[in-house]
Design a protein around this motif. Structure first.
Motif, PDB file in Angstrom:
ATOM      1  N   SER B 268       0.593  -1.389   0.044  1.00  0.00           N
ATOM      2  CA  SER B 268       0.109  -0.164  -0.123  1.00  0.00           C
ATOM      3  C   SER B 268       0.870   1.699  -0.072  1.00  0.00           C
ATOM      4  CB  SER B 268      -1.090  -0.614   0.991  1.00  0.00           C
ATOM      5  OG  SER B 268      -1.912   1.051   1.332  1.00  0.00           O
ATOM      6  N   LEU B 269       1.672   1.228   0.737  1.00  0.00           N
ATOM      7  CA  LEU B 269       2.584   2.533   0.975  1.00  0.00           C
ATOM      8  C   LEU B 269       3.747   2.551  -0.762  1.00  0.00           C
ATOM      9  CD1 LEU B 269       4.689   4.555   1.574  1.00  0.00           C
ATOM     10  CD2 LEU B 269       6.527   1.649   2.941  1.00  0.00           C
ATOM     11  N   ASN B 270       3.825   1.471  -1.423  1.00  0.00           N
ATOM     12  CA  ASN B 270       3.899   1.852  -2.630  1.00  0.00           C
ATOM     13  C   ASN B 270       2.826   2.341  -3.351  1.00  0.00           C
ATOM     14  OD1 ASN B 270       6.193  -0.995  -4.602  1.00  0.00           O
ATOM     15  ND2 ASN B 270       6.380   0.857  -4.865  1.00  0.00           N
ATOM     16  N   ASN B 271       2.305   1.776  -3.481  1.00  0.00           N
ATOM     17  CA  ASN B 271       0.701   2.388  -4.533  1.00  0.00           C
ATOM     18  C   ASN B 271       1.011   3.759  -3.745  1.00  0.00           C
ATOM     19  OD1 ASN B 271      -1.691   3.058  -2.780  1.00  0.00           O
ATOM     20  ND2 ASN B 271      -2.430   2.016  -4.883  1.00  0.00           N
ATOM     21  N   GLN B 272       0.701   4.196  -2.046  1.00  0.00           N
ATOM     22  CA  GLN B 272       0.694   5.629  -2.120  1.00  0.00           C
ATOM     23  C   GLN B 272       1.626   6.848  -2.525  1.00  0.00           C
ATOM     24  OE1 GLN B 272      -2.026   6.899   0.009  1.00  0.00           O
ATOM     25  NE2 GLN B 272      -3.137   5.692  -1.152  1.00  0.00           N
ATOM     26  N   LEU B 273       3.284   6.148  -2.693  1.00  0.00           N
ATOM     27  CA  LEU B 273       3.961   6.171  -3.016  1.00  0.00           C
ATOM     28  C   LEU B 273       3.840   7.133  -5.002  1.00  0.00           C
ATOM     29  CD1 LEU B 273       6.905   5.176  -1.873  1.00  0.00           C
ATOM     30  CD2 LEU B 273       6.483   6.833  -1.064  1.00  0.00           C
ATOM     31  N   GLY B 274       3.201   6.099  -5.785  1.00  0.00           N
ATOM     32  CA  GLY B 274       2.797   6.319  -7.037  1.00  0.00           C
ATOM     33  C   GLY B 274       2.195   7.250  -6.999  1.00  0.00           C
ATOM     34  N   PHE B 275       1.195   8.151  -6.346  1.00  0.00           N
ATOM     35  CA  PHE B 275       0.556   9.399  -6.345  1.00  0.00           C
ATOM     36  C   PHE B 275       0.985   9.971  -6.119  1.00  0.00           C
ATOM     37  CE2 PHE B 275      -2.920   6.064  -5.538  1.00  0.00           C
ATOM     38  CZ  PHE B 275      -3.924   6.595  -5.913  1.00  0.00           C
ATOM     39  N   MET B 276       1.867  10.284  -5.500  1.00  0.00           N
ATOM     40  CA  MET B 276       2.914  11.257  -5.121  1.00  0.00           C
ATOM     41  C   MET B 276       4.083  11.599  -6.565  1.00  0.00           C
ATOM     42  SD  MET B 276       3.910  11.080  -1.376  1.00  0.00           S
ATOM     43  CE  MET B 276       2.874   9.606   0.022  1.00  0.00           C
ATOM     44  N   VAL B 277       4.376  10.382  -7.033  1.00  0.00           N
ATOM     45  CA  VAL B 277       5.728   9.815  -7.944  1.00  0.00           C
ATOM     46  C   VAL B 277       4.949  10.928  -9.580  1.00  0.00           C
ATOM     47  CG1 VAL B 277       6.602   9.234  -9.646  1.00  0.00           C
ATOM     48  CG2 VAL B 277       6.838   9.103  -7.366  1.00  0.00           C
ATOM     49  N   VAL B 278       3.247  10.826  -9.690  1.00  0.00           N
ATOM     50  CA  VAL B 278       2.573  11.054 -10.795  1.00  0.00           C
ATOM     51  C   VAL B 278       2.351  12.517 -10.797  1.00  0.00           C
ATOM     52  CG1 VAL B 278      -0.039  11.524 -11.987  1.00  0.00           C
ATOM     53  CG2 VAL B 278       1.097   9.244 -11.610  1.00  0.00           C
ATOM     54  N   ALA B 279       2.378  12.743  -9.732  1.00  0.00           N
ATOM     55  CA  ALA B 279       1.737  14.587  -9.166  1.00  0.00           C
ATOM     56  C   ALA B 279       3.439  14.913  -9.084  1.00  0.00           C
ATOM     57  CB  ALA B 279       1.363  14.976  -7.980  1.00  0.00           C
ATOM     58  N   VAL B 280       4.313  14.172  -8.939  1.00  0.00           N
ATOM     59  CA  VAL B 280       6.145  15.551  -9.651  1.00  0.00           C
ATOM     60  C   VAL B 280       6.117  15.184 -10.757  1.00  0.00           C
ATOM     61  CG1 VAL B 280       8.400  15.315  -8.923  1.00  0.00           C
ATOM     62  CG2 VAL B 280       7.098  14.515  -6.893  1.00  0.00           C
ATOM     63  N   GLY B 281       5.506  14.204 -11.861  1.00  0.00           N
ATOM     64  CA  GLY B 281       5.495  13.996 -13.525  1.00  0.00           C
ATOM     65  C   GLY B 281       5.245  14.995 -13.927  1.00  0.00           C
ATOM     66  N   ILE B 282       3.848  15.740 -13.270  1.00  0.00           N
ATOM     67  CA  ILE B 282       2.753  16.184 -13.969  1.00  0.00           C
ATOM     68  C   ILE B 282       3.367  17.889 -13.277  1.00  0.00           C
ATOM     69  CG2 ILE B 282       0.642  18.328 -14.461  1.00  0.00           C
ATOM     70  CD1 ILE B 282      -0.821  15.152 -12.284  1.00  0.00           C
ATOM     71  N   GLY B 283       4.024  18.144 -12.754  1.00  0.00           N
ATOM     72  CA  GLY B 283       5.302  19.156 -12.140  1.00  0.00           C
ATOM     73  C   GLY B 283       4.022  20.788 -12.311  1.00  0.00           C
ATOM     74  N   THR B 284       2.997  21.177 -12.008  1.00  0.00           N
ATOM     75  CA  THR B 284       2.870  22.425 -11.993  1.00  0.00           C
ATOM     76  C   THR B 284       2.090  22.515 -10.624  1.00  0.00           C
ATOM     77  OG1 THR B 284       0.340  21.502 -12.278  1.00  0.00           O
ATOM     78  CG2 THR B 284       0.955  22.075 -14.298  1.00  0.00           C
ATOM     79  N   GLU B 285       2.187  23.965 -10.492  1.00  0.00           N
ATOM     80  CA  GLU B 285       2.580  24.546  -9.100  1.00  0.00           C
ATOM     81  C   GLU B 285       1.556  23.002  -7.912  1.00  0.00           C
ATOM     82  OE1 GLU B 285       1.601  28.881  -8.187  1.00  0.00           O
ATOM     83  OE2 GLU B 285       3.454  28.716  -9.612  1.00  0.00           O
ATOM     84  N   LEU B 286      -0.145  23.068  -8.731  1.00  0.00           N
ATOM     85  CA  LEU B 286      -0.807  22.341  -7.926  1.00  0.00           C
ATOM     86  C   LEU B 286      -0.548  20.888  -7.711  1.00  0.00           C
ATOM     87  CD1 LEU B 286      -4.244  22.392  -6.983  1.00  0.00           C
ATOM     88  CD2 LEU B 286      -4.762  22.226  -9.336  1.00  0.00           C
ATOM     89  N   ALA B 287       0.338  20.382  -8.713  1.00  0.00           N
ATOM     90  CA  ALA B 287       0.429  19.181  -8.850  1.00  0.00           C
ATOM     91  C   ALA B 287       1.161  18.792  -7.574  1.00  0.00           C
ATOM     92  CB  ALA B 287       0.703  18.712  -9.932  1.00  0.00           C
ATOM     93  N   LEU B 288       2.393  20.284  -7.918  1.00  0.00           N
ATOM     94  CA  LEU B 288       3.692  19.684  -6.963  1.00  0.00           C
ATOM     95  C   LEU B 288       3.131  19.726  -5.111  1.00  0.00           C
ATOM     96  CD1 LEU B 288       6.334  21.153  -8.832  1.00  0.00           C
ATOM     97  CD2 LEU B 288       6.270  19.332  -8.296  1.00  0.00           C
ATOM     98  N   ASN B 289       2.034  20.842  -4.615  1.00  0.00           N
ATOM     99  CA  ASN B 289       1.288  20.982  -3.767  1.00  0.00           C
ATOM    100  C   ASN B 289       0.752  19.733  -3.581  1.00  0.00           C
ATOM    101  OD1 ASN B 289       2.119  23.621  -3.106  1.00  0.00           O
ATOM    102  ND2 ASN B 289       0.068  24.738  -3.966  1.00  0.00           N
ATOM    103  N   GLY B 290       0.594  18.764  -4.826  1.00  0.00           N
ATOM    104  CA  GLY B 290      -0.292  17.702  -4.123  1.00  0.00           C
ATOM    105  C   GLY B 290       0.514  16.836  -4.024  1.00  0.00           C
ATOM    106  N   ALA B 291       1.650  16.895  -4.631  1.00  0.00           N
ATOM    107  CA  ALA B 291       2.816  15.537  -4.162  1.00  0.00           C
ATOM    108  C   ALA B 291       3.256  16.058  -2.063  1.00  0.00           C
ATOM    109  CB  ALA B 291       3.590  15.515  -4.658  1.00  0.00           C
TER     110      ALA B 291
END
Lengths: 82, 563
Positions: B268-291
Motif C-alpha cells: 500500500s505504501l508503494n501504491n501511495q508513492l505512485g500518487f506522489m510520483v505522478v504529481a511530481v511528473g505533472i510538475g504544475t504548482e497545483l500538482a507539486l502542492n499535491g505531491a
C-alpha cells in the motif's frame, strides 16, 4: 468465559448486518443526491449517471478477481525462500 | 549557534549519548533533541551554512518552501515514533531511529548533491539496524538485501554527482533535465529509494521484517525523502507520470493476496508513492502542492496504520491475516485508530487523505492527462480494498480467532491517538495543511460534486466487498508468500547464476588440469634430456638446464641484433 467467546461469531454477524445496512443506507442517499447535485467530471462520461459508483464497484470486483488469478501464478508456500 | 546547525544533525549527535541515559529519561531526552532540531527551522528560507572543502562548496543548510513541509512532518514523525516506542528498553533501536530521522532531516536541507549523498547513505546505514533488531535470521538476510539496494542507490547518486562535478563543476541540487548519463544515474538513485516498479522489492521484503516500532520509523522517512528529491530534481519529468501510474496500480493486486498485514501495508505504501510520483511528473504548482500534501498526510496515516498493526503484533505475536480476527473487543482503541487511518488513506471526505489526494487528481484533470486520471481513480478503489477494508477487517473482524489479549502499552496508544487526531484534524481543517505547501493555494476540496463523486466511488466499492463476502467469493487468507520483484534476485539469479558459476568452475578446473599435465610433460622431457644427453656431461639440475637454455637464447638474440 466460554459463553462470551461462543457468542462472538454471532456478534460479528450482527456487526456485519449493521455495517451492510449502513452502507446500503448511504448508497441510497447518494443515489438520491445524484438527481440534485451536478458533479464536475474531467471527461463528459464521468458526469453520466452514477458513474463513480459504477467505476468503484467494478474496479473492486476486477481487483479481487485479478488477485485470485494472480494467486495461481505467484503464490508459494510460506517457507519458499527459506 | 544551534539554529545554524543543519536541522537533524543535532539528533544524530544526540543519539551518541543514548546508551548511557536510563530508560524513560532517554525518551524525554530524545523528544528534547527533536525539539531542538525543529527549533533550527525557525531560521527560515535561505542558505545558512556553506562549507568549502576540497574545492567544493558543500551547502549543508539550505531551506526553502519545498523543504519546510517535509522538515515539519519528519520532525513530527520522529516525535511520534519516540512516543510509540516509549515502552521499549532497547537503546540500540532508539539510537538507530533517532539518527535515521536526523539523517533524513539533514538530507532535506542539503543544497548540493555531495552533501545529499552523505545523508542519503546515512539514512541507509542507520535504518538497517531497525530491521536487524528483530534478531531473526530471516530479518538479518532481509536487512542485508535492504542495505545492498540502499547503498547502491547512494553509489549511483555519487557517480552522477561526480560526473556533474567533472563536466560542469556545478553540484548544486536543483532542477535537472533527464538526458545525459549523470542525470539518469541520479534519477535511478532516487527511483530505488522511491520504490519504482522492479526497483521496489526491498520495500516489501525488508519493512515487514523490522520490529513493530522499527517499521513505523521506516515507513516515514526513506521513501518520502526520495519523493522530496524527485520533487526538487525532476519536477515535470513526463516519464514520472507513467512510472507513478504503474506504481499506483500494480501493488494493488499483490496486496489483495498477501497474508502478512504489515506486508500488505508495504504494498500500500508503494501504491501511495505512485500518487506522489505522478504529481511530481505533472510538475504544475497545483500538482507539486499535491505531491507535498500527499507526502505530509501519508506519513501520518501510514504511520498510524503501521502503528496499529505493530500494536497487534506486539500484543499477539503474529500479524498474519490467516491467524488473526475478531480483535475488535480485545483492542477497541487500536481498532478505532486503525479505522481512522484506513478512512484517511482511502480518502474519505473529512479525513486527511481526501484533502491531499484531491489536489493531485485536480492537477491531472487540469493537465488533461485523462488516462492517468482514470488509472489513479482505479487505484483509489484499490487503496480502499487493501488498506481501507482488508487491514481492519482481517485484524479486528472477519472471524473470531479466539486470541486472548489486551490493549497495547500506553505509549503506543498515545502515539496512535495523536496520529488519528491529526488525520481527522487535517481532513476537517485543510487550510492548516495548505498554508505550509510550497505554492500559494486557492483550492476548496469540499464542493458538493467532488464529495459525492468520492463517496460514490468508495461506498459502492465497499458494497462490492460486502457482496463478495456474502457470496463467499472474497478470497480467504492463506498462509503463503507472494512473489514480488525481489524474486528476480532471490530466486532467478541463484537459479540461473549458480549453474552458470558451477559450469565456469568446471571449465576452469579442467583447464588447470590440462595445464598441469602439459607442465608435467615438459618436466619429464627435460629430465630425460638431463639424464641422457646426446653428448657431453649430464646436467646436475633443472635450474642449471633452464639457465643454460636462457643464456643460449640471449646469445642468439645478441647475434641477431649485431647482425
Amino acid at each position: 468465559m466460554s459463553t462470551p467467546s461462543s457468542k462472538s461469531p454471532s456478534d460479528l454477524q450482527r456487526l456485519g448486518g449493521i455495517f451492510t445496512k449502513a452502507l446500503l443506507g448511504i448508497a441510497i442517499v447518494l443515489f438520491g443526491l445524484e438527481f440534485f447535485i451536478h458533479r464536475h467530471g474531467v471527461v463528459s462520461a464521468e458526469e453520466s449517471f452514477m458513474f463513480p459508483a459504477l467505476y468503484g464497484f467494478l474496479a473492486f470486483l476486477f481487483i479481487v478477481q485479478v488477485g485470485k488469478w494472480l494467486r495461481l501464478m505467484i503464490m508459494r508456500k510460506e517457507d519458499y525462500y527459506d | 549557534m544551534i539554529s545554524h546547525m543543519p536541522p537533524g544533525l543535532i539528533m544524530i549527535l544526540a543519539a551518541f549519548l543514548l546508551p548511557v541515559i536510563p530508560h524513560v529519561w532517554r525518551q524525554i531526552y530524545m523528544l528534547g533533541a527533536i525539539a531542538l532540531s525543529a527549533y533550527g527551522l525557525f531560521l527560515g528560507a535561505g542558505t545558512h551554512l556553506v562549507w568549502a572543502v576540497l574545492g567544493l562548496d558543500l551547502i549543508l543548510y539550505q531551506a526553502d518552501a519545498l523543504s519546510l513541509p517535509f522538515a515539519i512532518i519528519f520532525h513530527l514523525a520522529a516525535a511520534l515514533n519516540v512516543i510509540y516506542s516509549w515502552h521499549d528498553r532497547d537503546w540500540q533501536q532508539h539510537c538507530a531511529s533517532l539518527s535515521y530521522a536526523g539523517a533524513a532531516i539533514a538530507a532535506l536541507h542539503a543544497g548540493d548533491l555531495v552533501s545529499l549523498f552523505v545523508w542519503w547513505e546515512a539514512t541507509a546505514v542507520t535504518s538497517v539496524f531497525l530491521i536487524l533488531a528483530s534478531g531473526t535470521e530471516r530479518a538479518r538476510k532481509a536487512a542485508m538485501r535492504y542495505l545492498l539496494f540502499q547503498v547502491t542507490s547512494g553509489v549511483l547518486l555519487l557517480a552522477g554527482a561526480a560526473i556533474l562535478a567533472s563536466t560542469s563543476g556545478d553540484i548544486r541540487f536543483t532542477k535537472m533535465d533527464l538526458g545525459d548519463a549523470a542525470t539518469w544515474l541520479i534519477f535511478i538513485a532516487f527511483g530505488i529509494k522511491a520504490a519504482f516498479p522492479f526497483l521496489n522489492g526491498w520495500l516489501q521484503d525488508a519493512y515487514p521484517e523490522a520490529t513493530p516500532t522499527g517499521t513505523v520509523a521506516l515507513s516515514a522517512f526513506t521513501t518520502k525523502l526520495a519523493i522530496y528529491a524527485l520533487a526538487r530534481g525532476f519536477p515535470g519529468t513526463d516519464i514520472l507520470i507513467w512510472i507513478g501510474a504503474a506504481m499506483t496500480a500494480l501493488p494493488v493486486f499483490f496486496a489483495v493476496i498477501e497474508n502478512d498485514l504489515r506486508r500488505v501495508l508495504a504494498f500500500s505504501l508503494n501504491n501511495q508513492l505512485g500518487f506522489m510520483v505522478v504529481a511530481v511528473g505533472i510538475g504544475t504548482e497545483l500538482a507539486l502542492n499535491g505531491a507535498v500534501a500527499h507526502a505530509f498526510v501519508h506519513i501520518i496515516y501510514k504511520a498510524l496504520l503501521f502503528m496499529s498493526m505493530g500494536a497487534v503484533l506486539h500484543q499477539v505475536g503474529t500479524i498474519k491475516a490467516s491467524e488473526l480476527g475478531g480483535l475488535y473487543k480485545k483492542m477497541p482503541f487500536t481498532m478505532v485508530c486503525c479505522i481512522i487511518g484506513a478512512m484517511s488513506i482511502s480518502a474519505f471526505p473529512l479525513f486527511s487523505g481526501f484533502v491531499a489526494k484531491s489536489l493531485t487528481m485536480s492537477a491531472l484533470g487540469d493537465a488533461g492527462i485523462i488516462w492517468a486520471y482514470f488509472v489513479l481513480l482505479f487505484a483509489s478503489a484499490g487503496v480502499l480494498e487493501h488498506s481501507g477494508i482488508k487491514i481492519p477487517y482481517f485484524a479486528f473482524f472477519a472471524h473470531d480467532s479466539k486470541i486472548e489479549t489486551g490493549e497495547a502499552p500506553i505509549g503506543m496508544r498515545v502515539a496512535m491517538g495523536i496520529a488519528a487526531f491529526l488525520c481527522v484534524g487535517i481532513g476537517v481543517f485543510p487550510s492548516l495543511l495548505y498554508s505550509i505547501l510550497p505554492y500559494a493555494v486557492d483550492y476548496h476540496p469540499y464542493d458538493a460534486g467532488h464529495v459525492t463523486s468520492q463517496m460514490q466511488l468508495l461506498i459502492f466499492a465497499m458494497l462490492a466487498f460486502v457482496v463478495l463476502v456474502r457470496l463467499k467469493l472474497y478470497p480467504p487468507e492463506i498462509p503463503s508468500v507472494v512473489l514480488n520483484s525481489d524474486w528476480f534476485y532471490r530466486r532467478l539469479a541463484p537459479m540461473v547464476g549458480l549453474p552458470l558459476l558451477r559450469m565456469v568452475m568446471l571449465v576452469w578446473s579442467g583447464l588447470l588440469q590440462q595445464m598441469r599435465g602439459l607442465v608435467n610433460a615438459i618436466w619429464d622431457k627435460l629430465d630425460r634430456i638431463m639424464h641422457s644427453p646426446l653428448a657431453g656431461p649430464t646436467v646436475s639440475g633443472r635450474a642449471v638446464l633452464i639457465q643454460a637454455g636462457l643464456l643460449t637464447l640471449l646469445l642468439l638474440i645478441a647475434y641477431a641484433a649485431a647482425g
